[in-house]
Design a protein around this motif. Structure first.
Motif, short mmCIF file in Angstrom:
data_model
loop_
_atom_site.label_atom_id
_atom_site.label_comp_id
_atom_site.label_asym_id
_atom_site.label_seq_id
_atom_site.Cartn_x
_atom_site.Cartn_y
_atom_site.Cartn_z
N LYS B 120 0.61 -1.22 0.17
CA LYS B 120 0.02 -0.06 -0.07
C LYS B 120 0.96 1.34 -0.18
O LYS B 120 1.70 1.41 0.79
CB LYS B 120 -0.97 0.05 1.31
CG LYS B 120 -1.78 -1.22 1.57
CD LYS B 120 -2.95 -1.25 0.58
CE LYS B 120 -3.82 -2.30 0.96
NZ LYS B 120 -5.03 -2.27 0.02
N ARG B 121 0.43 2.42 -0.73
CA ARG B 121 1.32 3.47 -0.75
C ARG B 121 0.83 4.30 0.19
O ARG B 121 -0.30 4.13 0.89
CB ARG B 121 0.77 4.26 -1.96
CG ARG B 121 1.21 3.91 -3.28
CD ARG B 121 1.62 5.05 -3.98
NE ARG B 121 0.04 5.67 -4.70
CZ ARG B 121 -0.37 6.76 -4.35
NH1 ARG B 121 0.40 7.77 -3.83
NH2 ARG B 121 -1.50 7.23 -4.77
N ASP B 122 1.85 4.74 1.14
CA ASP B 122 1.68 5.55 2.30
C ASP B 122 2.02 6.95 2.23
O ASP B 122 3.42 7.19 2.10
CB ASP B 122 2.26 4.85 3.30
CG ASP B 122 2.41 5.46 4.88
OD1 ASP B 122 1.59 6.85 4.88
OD2 ASP B 122 2.56 5.15 5.87
N PRO B 123 1.03 7.79 2.06
CA PRO B 123 1.31 9.44 1.76
C PRO B 123 2.22 9.78 2.85
O PRO B 123 3.09 10.86 2.57
CB PRO B 123 -0.09 10.06 1.93
CG PRO B 123 -0.97 8.95 1.46
CD PRO B 123 -0.49 7.70 2.14
N PHE B 124 2.29 9.16 4.20
CA PHE B 124 3.16 10.06 5.15
C PHE B 124 4.60 9.54 5.07
O PHE B 124 5.25 10.04 5.79
CB PHE B 124 2.56 9.60 6.61
CG PHE B 124 1.14 10.06 6.59
CD1 PHE B 124 0.84 11.52 6.98
CD2 PHE B 124 -0.18 9.68 6.40
CE1 PHE B 124 -0.20 12.12 7.06
CE2 PHE B 124 -1.31 9.95 6.51
CZ PHE B 124 -1.63 11.46 6.75
N ARG B 126 6.15 8.78 1.88
CA ARG B 126 6.73 8.93 0.76
C ARG B 126 8.19 9.44 0.50
O ARG B 126 8.53 9.10 -0.29
CB ARG B 126 5.68 9.51 -0.39
CG ARG B 126 5.49 10.98 0.02
CD ARG B 126 4.19 11.44 -0.85
NE ARG B 126 4.33 13.00 -0.82
CZ ARG B 126 3.77 13.64 0.12
NH1 ARG B 126 3.38 13.23 1.49
NH2 ARG B 126 3.83 15.16 -0.11
#
Lengths: 246, 246
Positions: B120-124, B126
């Motif tokens: 999962k991409r994690d915006p925090f 990146r």
């Protein structure tokens, strides 16, 4: 038409909040632009569990949208993420009943507020935690919590700008955890008014710093007047953590 | 003249690395501009323990500078931080002997490389961790570590662009820790060549993914050729964690 429920996460730093506003980069705008692109220019609207303000983060915001496309549900996540910017991610996509509504079906929310208790500036937390360099009596803050739990008229803890009529809400729990220099306030309730969590945090900080007594809180609630509560804590410490559905 | 040693921290995301380059926002430039301002336009130069590349972070970089000003040592930290941008902070200031040199007196360094093992991409994360969505055999990576420890010619683990002649370095320890979905590689050594930590990480990842065997590493070292080692891991997972002095 199929309805999809998505859990999304965003770093709120570079968004002017969730809701569409003219000439602003908002979460809703970016989502709708990506969905409209996937639908070859046919406008797709999204509905969220609620708005978040500029600078507020989300680890588990929920939105829904409708689509006539025959994309298998397990492909939606990759399709969306491949077009979304790095500060906004879809964590899951689920096909739901046509009657599901991200906002009206939400029965509760968890917010977390992150404080960094440090006199040293931390370049890595500047957008993700509110740096609090003063002494805090965490026991006093915990003593104040029970006065806030349960069902109350939270007018005192609500921005005067709000248009909502009924300011009665139920807070189920407020937990305060400390891990090294990070202090996290966890709020769970059936709903929160505009700026309510940030005003609760600001008021609890005034208890922690000794400016108020825990036992002052019932009077603050009873006043039903924003002026009686504490300052609004900054947006960048706040995270919409989870939205609960039946 | 007084010489000051500072421990500094920076979020490398918006810097074109440490060292001054024409028309770029670098850590050195920002530091020297602030010091020159404090010295009313008299240029003050700083020397660091070493450079860091664009996107690389620092939790404990060390610099020194000289000043004729009669500012008490305990005031320097606040004076500098009040003028520095939010992504660069001074953590401590210490008065040192005129002969101290941030680079030449350094006897060792610790670097950490942070991976987020997630699909999962994690915006925090990146900008702060290298997202690695594939399976990793951490035991195989740990098995490879002993081959890298000690004193070796690390030419294979050094960018071909480097101008350093002597590529012999000593790695004292490499530890791999896992906490939930974060995997951290901790490197301690007497010094590291250009891109060395990132190439070590890239090579260890190829061991972890099964593309190489742990026992292949002695041949990689012996080849003394950059082409024999793995890819250079991305800059944004790397942190200059600590600089050691006698």
């Amino acid at each position: 038409m199929h309805r999809y429920k998505c859990i999304i996460s965003y770093d709120g730093s570079d968004f002017s909040g969730y809701q569409i506003q003219p000439n602003k980069r908002t979460v809703q705008l970016v989502l709708e632009n990506v969905l409209t692109k996937i639908h070859k220019g046919n406008v797709v609207k999204v509905a969220a569990s609620g708005r978040t303000d500029a600078g507020v983060h989300a680890k588990g915001q929920v939105i829904h949208f409708d689509s006539p496309l025959q994309i298998p549900v397990n492909r939606w996540e990759a399709a969306l993420n491949s077009l979304l910017p790095e500060d906004l991610a879809v964590l899951s996509v689920e096909k739901v009943h046509d009657s599901f509504h991200a906002r009206f079906d939400a029965v509760g929310k968890e917010y977390r507020y992150v404080l960094q208790l440090s006199t040293k500036r931390d370049p890595f937390q500047r957008k993700y935690a509110y740096q609090y360099p003063y002494k805090l009596n965490v026991d006093a803050m915990r003593e104040a919590v029970p006065y806030l739990l349960g069902t109350h008229d939270f007018t005192s803890f609500c921005s005067a700008k709000t248009e909502v009529e009924d300011k009665t809400r139920t807070i189920e729990s407020i937990e305060i955890t400390v891990d090294q220099d990070m202090l996290i306030l966890h709020f769970v309730g059936n709903g929160f008014l505009y700026n309510m969590v940030r005003i609760l945090v600001g008021t609890l900080l005034e208890v922690g710093s000794g400016d108020r007594k825990p036992s002052d809180l019932p009077q603050v609630l009873e006043a039903r007047d924003r002026k009686f509560a504490g300052k609004t804590a900054p947006a960048h410490g706040l995270y919409l953590w989870k939205v609960f559905y039946k």
